[in-house]
Enzyme design. Structure first.
Site, short mmCIF file in Angstrom:
data_model
loop_
_atom_site.label_atom_id
_atom_site.label_comp_id
_atom_site.label_asym_id
_atom_site.label_seq_id
_atom_site.Cartn_x
_atom_site.Cartn_y
_atom_site.Cartn_z
N ASP A 152 -4.89 47.65 -40.07
CA ASP A 152 -3.91 48.70 -39.82
C ASP A 152 -3.00 48.80 -41.04
O ASP A 152 -1.92 48.21 -41.09
CB ASP A 152 -3.11 48.34 -38.55
CG ASP A 152 -2.17 49.44 -38.11
OD1 ASP A 152 -2.15 50.51 -38.75
OD2 ASP A 152 -1.43 49.23 -37.12
N ASP A 187 -8.68 50.66 -37.56
CA ASP A 187 -8.11 50.74 -36.20
C ASP A 187 -8.29 52.09 -35.52
O ASP A 187 -7.69 52.35 -34.48
CB ASP A 187 -6.63 50.35 -36.22
CG ASP A 187 -5.75 51.39 -36.91
OD1 ASP A 187 -6.29 52.33 -37.55
OD2 ASP A 187 -4.51 51.26 -36.82
N ARG A 205 6.14 53.41 -23.86
CA ARG A 205 6.28 52.22 -24.70
C ARG A 205 7.48 52.36 -25.65
O ARG A 205 7.75 53.43 -26.20
CB ARG A 205 5.01 51.98 -25.52
CG ARG A 205 3.81 51.61 -24.69
CD ARG A 205 2.64 51.24 -25.57
NE ARG A 205 2.90 50.01 -26.31
CZ ARG A 205 2.11 49.53 -27.27
NH1 ARG A 205 1.02 50.21 -27.62
NH2 ARG A 205 2.40 48.40 -27.89
N ASP A 259 -0.89 54.68 -41.54
CA ASP A 259 0.56 54.63 -41.28
C ASP A 259 1.35 54.59 -42.58
O ASP A 259 0.91 54.00 -43.58
CB ASP A 259 0.91 53.39 -40.46
CG ASP A 259 0.29 53.40 -39.08
OD1 ASP A 259 0.11 54.49 -38.51
OD2 ASP A 259 -0.05 52.31 -38.57
N TYR A 304 9.51 49.90 -28.83
CA TYR A 304 9.60 48.67 -29.59
C TYR A 304 10.73 47.83 -29.01
O TYR A 304 11.69 48.37 -28.45
CB TYR A 304 9.86 48.96 -31.06
CG TYR A 304 8.69 49.59 -31.78
CD1 TYR A 304 7.48 48.91 -31.90
CD2 TYR A 304 8.81 50.84 -32.38
CE1 TYR A 304 6.41 49.49 -32.58
CE2 TYR A 304 7.75 51.41 -33.07
CZ TYR A 304 6.55 50.73 -33.15
OH TYR A 304 5.49 51.30 -33.82
#
Length: 293
Positions: A203, A166, A133, A171, A135
């Site tokens: 999140d 989550d 993956r 983060d 961005y």
């Protein structure tokens, strides 16, 4: 055999009284401990940490080639033993300073993350349907996690639309001018928080600044970010709101009136998610597929 390369020496960001075997003198900065050998946690107040790492000299080692499915960045202590960046690196350094682990360096797009379901939780590139993956565009800040935190998926947050956690560490978006490295541990101070809601899950994005940044002394709360990094909070919100749109998905949403919360609120979120992590490693909460090693 996959290639193994030493790519960084983790600095003294993880140092402090919590890393010693000797008793604290005076008022302790870290108010709880967990001993991972037998999962015993002893609570004194509200912030939990592990005393598993006694030496601040850590090392990260790559296994496999970057941008492949096998690529991993493992953390080792000075004896060469693998440790978990999520569970073994202390969260709290005292005086409102925390350890922050860089997963994604600024101005890069590979979606790197701590593998919470793998032994020793190394950093790897995220996948979807067997493909790596990325961005759709570079992230403009250093991005990573606060160790020893966890957003509990069984816990609804009444202040953010009743959204559930989550199932990941919290983060961090680090806004300093220097570009970090994958696996680097930085000392940061939180200054704001954004309550992102991603497909119904909460999140949190803690906005922080590295103590090594030239403007760190000037930035101590949310209003200072706007003064010394004008437009940054809006840019962070918009980036995380919109990054899924190019893939045909709806935009993410934000709670708390679509505005960043202040430092005090950010510290509250860190404390609460640290407490959730402590319950997780005590096995007071089912871990499911999460690795506790």
């Amino acid at each position: 055999m996959a290639a193994t390369r030493v790519i960084a020496s983790v600095s003294s960001a993880v140092s402090g009284g919590l890393l010693t075997k000797t008793p604290f003198v005076g008022k302790p900065q870290i108010v709880s401990f967990c001993f991972r050998s037998n999962r015993l946690l002893t609570q004194r107040r509200r912030v939990f940490t592990c005393s598993a790492i006694y030496n601040p000299q850590l090392e990260t080692k790559e296994e496999g080639e970057p941008e492949t499915l096998d690529y991993r960045v493992f953390f080792h202590d000075n004896s060469g033993k693998k440790i978990s960046p999520w569970h073994d690196i202390p969260l709290h350094l005292g005086d409102g300073v925390f350890n922050f682990i860089v997963e994604i360096p600024k101005e890069s797009s590979a979606k790197m993350e701590v593998a919470t379901d793998e032994l020793y939780t190394p950093i790897k590139q995220d996948t979807k349907k067997g493909k790596l993956r990325y961005y759709p565009y570079n992230i403009n800040w250093n991005y990573g996690l606060l160790p020893q935190t966890w957003e509990d998926p069984s816990l609804a947050n009444a202040e953010v639309e009743g959204a559930f956690g989550d199932n990941d560490p919290v983060d961090v978006v680090e806004i300093g001018e220097s570009r970090g490295k994958i696996g680097q541990v930085l000392k940061v101070k939180p200054v704001a928080a954004l309550a992102m809601i991603d497909e119904g899950e909460l999140d949190w994005k803690i906005v922080a600044i590295s103590l090594d940044d030239p403007r760190a002394a000037l930035v101590n709360d949310v209003e200072d970010v706007e003064k010394h990094f004008p437009g940054t909070l809006t840019a962070i919100r918009d980036w995380f709101r919109d990054y899924k749109i190019p893939d045909g998905k709806p935009a993410n949403r934000f709670g708390l009136g679509d505005k960043p919360a202040n430092k005090e609120y950010a510290l509250k979120i860190i404390t609460e998610t640290n407490e959730s992590w402590a319950k997780l490693v005590k096995r007071s909460i089912r871990a499911g597929e999460l690795s506790l090693v």
